[in-house]
Design a protein around this motif. Sequence first.
Motif, PDB file in Angstrom:
ATOM      1  N   LEU A  73       0.831  -1.215   0.000  1.00  0.00           N
ATOM      2  CA  LEU A  73       0.000   0.000   0.000  1.00  0.00           C
ATOM      3  C   LEU A  73       0.856   1.251   0.000  1.00  0.00           C
ATOM      4  O   LEU A  73       1.850   1.337   0.712  1.00  0.00           O
ATOM      5  N   ALA A  77      -6.241   1.996   1.797  1.00  0.00           N
ATOM      6  CA  ALA A  77      -7.073   1.218   0.871  1.00  0.00           C
ATOM      7  C   ALA A  77      -8.521   1.674   0.966  1.00  0.00           C
ATOM      8  O   ALA A  77      -9.070   1.798   2.061  1.00  0.00           O
ATOM      9  N   ASP A  82      -7.635  -2.477  -3.965  1.00  0.00           N
ATOM     10  CA  ASP A  82      -6.460  -1.789  -3.434  1.00  0.00           C
ATOM     11  C   ASP A  82      -5.649  -2.704  -2.521  1.00  0.00           C
ATOM     12  O   ASP A  82      -4.466  -2.445  -2.275  1.00  0.00           O
TER      13      ASP A  82
END
Length: 303
Positions: A73, A77, A82
């Motif tokens: 990440l 998210a 994601d």
Amino acid sequence: MDMNDTENVLLAGASGVLGGHIARALRQRGYTVLSLGRGAGNDVVADLMNRDQLLRAVEGLTVHTVVHAATALRKAAMRHRDMFATDDLRVTGTAHLVEAAQLAGARRMIAESMVFGYGYRDFGDRVLTETDDFGCGGRGSDVRHLEGMRVKEELMLNTPGIEGISLRFGLFYGQGGTESIVEMLRKRQLPAVNDRGRVLPWVDLADAGAAVAAAVEDGTPGQAYNIVDDSPLGFGAHLRLVTATFGTPRPFTVPGGLLRPLSYLYEMTRASMRVSNARAKGELGWKPQYPSCADGLRALAAA
């Protein structure tokens, strides 16, 4: 820097926000931290998803402990997709890192995990402990996320010759994390929802880093620990607390259903869980410096 000191800790994810807090806590206890990551500024340059590159990078290295705090990440998210790269990292990347740890002679490995491994759902008033099912069930994309957390833990806890320990963190806030929330609130880019009695476990990032250092020294091999503060708080209530503490405009409240396009955020805001930190307090000698988000946010604002 002696790359073969017996007090070396190889830290995957050192360039991340949590990684910075972990590195600081370990150095305060006298450990030498070797950063592992893809960027040229790392002590050990390798991609966890590239097995051959990683094993070449650690060849000849001797370390005491490996900490796996790597994530794919780059920002919070919002949608399930994601999280997909991080799911893959938890499975494939962890398997590669375990091999690298064995090659480097590591005795101990610490895994970053999260309380959502218990499930993205409403548990009511039941207090979850480390004996509850972890990484099981789910539906839709949740299954993929839960499987990633389950496999990562199993690899770290059940590899022969490695003293594996897993830390199941609450939602992070604090230095390096809350500032972006404050900025979004100032720009009125972040809505809140009515929690309707739902609560989630939180932990200040500095307390999370301290927990990793405690696990390196005092964690029981094969054990998982919940690393959360003493005061669960709803997602919407947390945003409103940030607003009150930092003087930002109040977030506008929207019906929860309007967050459905932000599928991952929607799942988080509909979850509710109370999680015990008794094992971490008893076995690691860890307790949160900030027992509640209110305490941690006040300290951050004052700093």
